[in-house]
Scaffold this active site. Sequence first.
Site, PDB file in Angstrom:
ATOM      1  CG  ASP B  12     -56.404  40.391 -57.214  1.00 58.54           C
ATOM      2  OD1 ASP B  12     -56.088  39.747 -58.220  1.00 58.54           O
ATOM      3  OD2 ASP B  12     -55.958  41.527 -56.968  1.00 58.54           O
ATOM      4  CB  SER B  13     -52.357  38.224 -57.084  1.00 54.18           C
ATOM      5  OG  SER B  13     -52.587  39.423 -57.790  1.00 54.18           O
ATOM      6  CE1 TYR B  44     -50.698  34.972 -56.136  1.00 53.38           C
ATOM      7  CE2 TYR B  44     -52.782  34.381 -57.178  1.00 53.38           C
ATOM      8  CZ  TYR B  44     -51.991  34.454 -56.052  1.00 53.38           C
ATOM      9  OH  TYR B  44     -52.480  34.007 -54.850  1.00 53.38           O
ATOM     10  N   GLY B  45     -48.761  37.607 -61.938  1.00 49.49           N
ATOM     11  CA  GLY B  45     -48.637  37.750 -63.400  1.00 49.49           C
ATOM     12  C   GLY B  45     -47.287  37.382 -63.992  1.00 49.49           C
ATOM     13  CB  CYS B  75     -56.896  37.502 -60.054  1.00 49.82           C
ATOM     14  SG  CYS B  75     -55.186  37.358 -60.589  1.00 49.82           S
ATOM     15  CG  ASN B  76     -58.160  39.963 -65.940  1.00 48.06           C
ATOM     16  OD1 ASN B  76     -58.913  39.746 -66.859  1.00 48.06           O
ATOM     17  ND2 ASN B  76     -58.375  40.938 -65.061  1.00 48.06           N
ATOM     18  CB  THR B  77     -52.824  36.359 -63.473  1.00 53.52           C
ATOM     19  OG1 THR B  77     -52.347  37.623 -63.945  1.00 53.52           O
ATOM     20  CG2 THR B  77     -51.724  35.339 -63.594  1.00 53.52           C
ATOM     21  CD  GLU B 154     -49.521  47.251 -56.564  1.00 51.47           C
ATOM     22  OE1 GLU B 154     -48.592  46.969 -55.817  1.00 51.47           O
ATOM     23  OE2 GLU B 154     -50.615  46.645 -56.557  1.00 51.47           O
ATOM     24  CB  CYS B 186     -54.611  43.460 -65.554  1.00 48.73           C
ATOM     25  SG  CYS B 186     -53.763  43.700 -63.973  1.00 48.73           S
ATOM     26  CB  THR B 187     -58.307  43.682 -61.141  1.00 51.80           C
ATOM     27  OG1 THR B 187     -57.124  43.077 -60.615  1.00 51.80           O
ATOM     28  CG2 THR B 187     -59.342  42.621 -61.425  1.00 51.80           C
ATOM     29  CG  HIS B 188     -53.316  46.635 -60.571  1.00 52.49           C
ATOM     30  ND1 HIS B 188     -53.506  45.379 -60.057  1.00 52.49           N
ATOM     31  CD2 HIS B 188     -52.624  47.322 -59.628  1.00 52.49           C
ATOM     32  CE1 HIS B 188     -52.942  45.318 -58.861  1.00 52.49           C
ATOM     33  NE2 HIS B 188     -52.397  46.481 -58.576  1.00 52.49           N
TER      34      HIS B 188
END
Lengths: 267, 267
Positions: B12-13, B44-45, B75-77, B154, B186-188
């Site tokens: 992932d980023s 990355y987004g 990572c979705n991006t 974050e 998005c994984t967040h």
Amino acid sequence: MKKNTMPVGIFDSGVGGLSVVKEFMRILPEEDLVYFGDTARVPYGTKSKSAIVRFSINNILFLLKHNVKLIIAACNTVSSVALDTLQGSFKVPVLGVINSGVQQALRLTKNEKIGVIGTKATIKSNAYTQHIKRFSADTQVYSAECALFVPLVEQGWLNNAVTKQIVNIYLTPLKKKGIDTLILGCTHYPLLKTVIKQELGNRVALVDSAKQVALQAKRVLKENNLLNKGKAKATLSCYVSDESEAFKSIARQFLGFDIGRVVKCDV
Amino acid sequence: MKKNTMPVGIFDSGVGGLSVVKEFMRILPEEDLVYFGDTARVPYGTKSKSAIVRFSINNILFLLKHNVKLIIAACNTVSSVALDTLQGSFKVPVLGVINSGVQQALRLTKNEKIGVIGTKATIKSNAYTQHIKRFSADTQVYSAECALFVPLVEQGWLNNAVTKQIVNIYLTPLKKKGIDTLILGCTHYPLLKTVIKQELGNRVALVDSAKQVALQAKRVLKENNLLNKGKAKATLSCYVSDESEAFKSIARQFLGFDIGRVVKCDV
């Protein structure tokens, strides 16, 4: 190439350093400028010291290839975390934005209570506090990490209800301490000046280091006989490590005009 | 080394892909995992397609050095922007998170109105819409960039008043369209599930692709006779490109336990 006709190099993690470019164009209109924004690795404010030092060295070496006579780290994170390591290692002077902001804050404060806001890396480094104490040991320094300010600016929410609330959350502790001067310790933050002023009121002076560092650069160039006098029209060359679509539109917010061609380069 | 005992690689980023790790540990508890978070270049987004492709290739080559049998772009991006370019180029399969999320959304929707939220790069790529339309041309897809969600997570503001307001601003347009299913692209974003649910109400189903991609990986491993059966205790090895202090504390939010040793590596 005569040394005084060489350009000044300015770098930042991304677009924020353009606020410094803007002041250079005003205060040193005869100087050619080479700007580098490390948009592939932005932001720096959440990264480690070793990464920030490494990225900054890459950026400086890139600017040196463009024959610059002076380099400005137009990024508070770099200036806080990496400048001690960077200064004195390269063949041209490297100026950061901390010292000029601190000097201005010390001139402005009357009650010797200065606030500093910045990214996580800038605040954690304690660079502003240490620098202020070096010149004025009795001055009280209160600092706050404002991690959401950069994303808010890049989202373009400069003055909406959410932004006001976040500004309130971050600045309330500093307000309670009775600061009369606040250093905007990140090149993005001047775009939030209006809301910050609303929150703090007119009795708190805001210090924007962009102007101060341009004045400092003018002094350094003059002392070294490096001013580029009598040039008809100075140029601005812009380089980035990633050409994101957003760059140009955010650049316009910072500069107030269209930046024109931006060249993508690896560092 | 027998091929089925080789680890699964996940990248992932940054820290977000750990939500996928968590599901792998639950659904594939016998598989060793190697995780790489590109924390030096996160996020990355907001970056360009060419940068995201280049970074992803670096990350895949890093994981291949660790002898992985399967790679997950958690990572979705990356999955939105780069997966077409990446798939089929390497000696092991590379799975993204788009397809599994889409399949689940298509199973859940009753009114064929699906919402998708993600980073600027994910939404701009249109990957989710195109993928949904490939399987169900009549389904309406409504998407929204939620640039502030990652910084909010974050910052640790998972459920405060500001977060609620921002969720309201981003999701109101989707709500008005009458979606009955929302893909958290998005994984967040799963960390904001509570506030998102409050905003959308119980009639809108939320799709979190982490679980779905673990189930898909299980099928792929099974089909290729690559399941690691009967292993007593699987391992999780974590690598990052920048060792920021925040990584471990945010990792704990994602995993629900302490991640232990994290090794810093250049890619």
